[in-house]
Design an enzyme around this catalytic site. Structure first.
Site, PDB file in Angstrom:
ATOM      1  N   TRP A  99       0.822  -0.975   0.048  1.00  0.00           N
ATOM      2  CA  TRP A  99       0.067  -0.017  -0.097  1.00  0.00           C
ATOM      3  C   TRP A  99       0.919   1.235   0.018  1.00  0.00           C
ATOM      4  O   TRP A  99       0.425   2.313  -0.585  1.00  0.00           O
ATOM      5  CB  TRP A  99      -0.900  -0.156   0.957  1.00  0.00           C
ATOM      6  CG  TRP A  99      -1.831  -1.310   1.133  1.00  0.00           C
ATOM      7  CD1 TRP A  99      -1.826  -2.537   1.990  1.00  0.00           C
ATOM      8  CD2 TRP A  99      -2.767  -1.487   0.006  1.00  0.00           C
ATOM      9  NE1 TRP A  99      -2.756  -3.356   1.426  1.00  0.00           N
ATOM     10  CE2 TRP A  99      -3.549  -2.789   0.326  1.00  0.00           C
ATOM     11  CE3 TRP A  99      -3.389  -0.659  -0.793  1.00  0.00           C
ATOM     12  CZ2 TRP A  99      -4.514  -3.244  -0.361  1.00  0.00           C
ATOM     13  CZ3 TRP A  99      -4.480  -1.304  -1.648  1.00  0.00           C
ATOM     14  CH2 TRP A  99      -4.867  -2.653  -1.463  1.00  0.00           C
ATOM     15  N   ASP A 166      -0.734   6.699   6.909  1.00  0.00           N
ATOM     16  CA  ASP A 166      -1.640   5.852   6.691  1.00  0.00           C
ATOM     17  C   ASP A 166      -1.780   4.921   7.965  1.00  0.00           C
ATOM     18  O   ASP A 166      -1.123   4.053   7.942  1.00  0.00           O
ATOM     19  CB  ASP A 166      -1.601   5.208   5.399  1.00  0.00           C
ATOM     20  CG  ASP A 166      -2.422   4.091   4.856  1.00  0.00           C
ATOM     21  OD1 ASP A 166      -3.347   4.020   5.788  1.00  0.00           O
ATOM     22  OD2 ASP A 166      -2.510   3.575   3.878  1.00  0.00           O
ATOM     23  N   LYS A 190     -10.879  -1.951   9.141  1.00  0.00           N
ATOM     24  CA  LYS A 190      -9.970  -2.977   9.867  1.00  0.00           C
ATOM     25  C   LYS A 190     -10.166  -2.853  11.471  1.00  0.00           C
ATOM     26  O   LYS A 190     -10.666  -3.765  12.105  1.00  0.00           O
ATOM     27  CB  LYS A 190      -8.558  -2.693   9.748  1.00  0.00           C
ATOM     28  CG  LYS A 190      -8.107  -2.297   8.385  1.00  0.00           C
ATOM     29  CD  LYS A 190      -8.045  -3.558   7.623  1.00  0.00           C
ATOM     30  CE  LYS A 190      -7.199  -3.239   6.067  1.00  0.00           C
ATOM     31  NZ  LYS A 190      -7.060  -4.295   5.414  1.00  0.00           N
TER      32      LYS A 190
END
Length: 356
Positions: A99, A166, A190
């Protein structure tokens, strides 16, 4: 049979959040309407938005000068929005996983990107550290937890440029010194809510410094000015996020206690891996994630991986198949996963090992 949910995302939610969400779907705030069908402009939903933003600030001890925004688009849209709003000349990025690498690719559309550290050549088995950040960078971007590879940075860096993070998969798993960050963002699926909402914690004074015109919907200032209500927000995920924040405060006792629980869960599983004759971890010990634990069979037992997955499934264990980039197994120990489930997995590993 009780299920033990180790999926990497969308992932486990607390029973509290699920039950309260079901109640809200049936009858929201005593209106006789579902939260699925009520106007986001109603006073009842405005109260949800206000409380969710307030609890974010309370639980993370967010200082003055920051705003909390809820948007659609997932964290992947933030890969674009961050440089669109902040990158004037050059940005620095740490390449710590898939990511992070995708964020780098997007940022290069808007200006120069300097990758100050990377573990890509070693298949991301450690979190890059001891790097130098160029003083002329507009910001440094990091991805604090890498779900695919099971590495994590569990500290708040001191850097001489604005810090962007992030935190999709480890938000609220530990206390964070928000004052060290210019912007924190993450997808909610999440540790917070169902997929569909993205949170952004943003220091207001970092905006307005780029020369380019920014489309209205991609401009952070738009959503700050309108309190995340410029367009219809992702109503249901925000409602569930509020329930998770209430659960974290009322049932858990705050982020510090959540950290203690997460450390206990992580120690339980990592100890089992380290003391196993059959299983072995895939990441460097000093980079191990408490959110996503990756492990494989030792070479001499490699052919038993499918058998173990089937055995685990028979015990009610779901979601532990590893990502194709790593293989083996991945157990995601997000905030809502109880210690009981970790112990069931550990017992299954020991039983399978004894049987073979």
């Amino acid at each position: 049979m009780k299920k033990h949910n180790f999926y990497a995302g969308p992932s486990i939610l607390s029973q509290y959040a699920i039950d309260k969400t079901v109640e809200g779907i049936r009858d929201f705030a005593g209106t006789g309407l579902s939260v699925l069908e009520i106007s986001h402009r109603s006073k009842e939903f405005q109260a949800v938005m206000d409380e969710a933003q307030a609890l974010f600030k309370e639980l993370l001890d967010i200082p003055e000068g920051y705003e909390v925004v809820f948007l659609g688009g997932g964290a992947s849209t933030q890969f674009c929005m961050v440089p669109y709003n902040l990158l004037k000349t050059k940005a620095a990025y740490v390449d710590s996983g898939t990511w992070a690498n995708k964020a780098i690719k997007e940022a290069k559309l808007f200006g120069e990107v300097e990758v100050v550290a990377s573990s890509k050549e070693d298949n991301y088995v450690y979190y890059p550290k001891n790097f130098t950040v160029p003083a002329d960078a507009d910001y440094l971007h990091i991805t604090t937890n890498n779900t695919i590879y099971g590495t994590e940075l569990r500290e708040d860096l001191d850097v001489n440029v604005p810090l962007v993070a992030d935190m999709s998969s480890d938000i609220f798993s530990r206390p964070v010194d928000v004052s060290k960050y210019a912007l924190i963002y993450g997808g909610a699926q999440k540790n917070l809510a169902p997929a569909g909402v993205t949170f952004i914690i943003i220091k207001k004074d970092i905006l307005g410094k780029v020369d380019r015109a920014i489309p209205t919907m991609l401009n952070y200032q738009t959503h700050i000015d309108k309190g995340s209500m410029f367009n219809t927000p992702p109503v249901l995920p925000i409602f569930t996020a509020l329930q998770t924040l209430r659960w974290l405060k009322e049932e858990i006792g705050g982020v510090k206690e959540m950290q203690r629980i997460n450390e206990e869960k992580g120690a339980c599983l990592y100890d089992a891996i380290d003391n196993s004759r059959m299983f072995v971890g895939t990441t460097h010990v000093d980079s191990r994630s408490l959110m996503n634990v990756c492990f494989v069979m030792k070479p001499e037992y490699k052919e038993l991986e499918k058998d173990f997955l089937e055995f685990a499934t028979s015990k009610g264990i779901v979601g532990i198949k590893g990502h194709r980039s790593v293989g083996g197994f991945r157990a995601s120990l997000y905030n809502a996963l109880p210690l009981e489930s970790v112990k069931v997995l550990v017992d299954a590993m020991k039983e399978f090992e004894n049987n073979h």
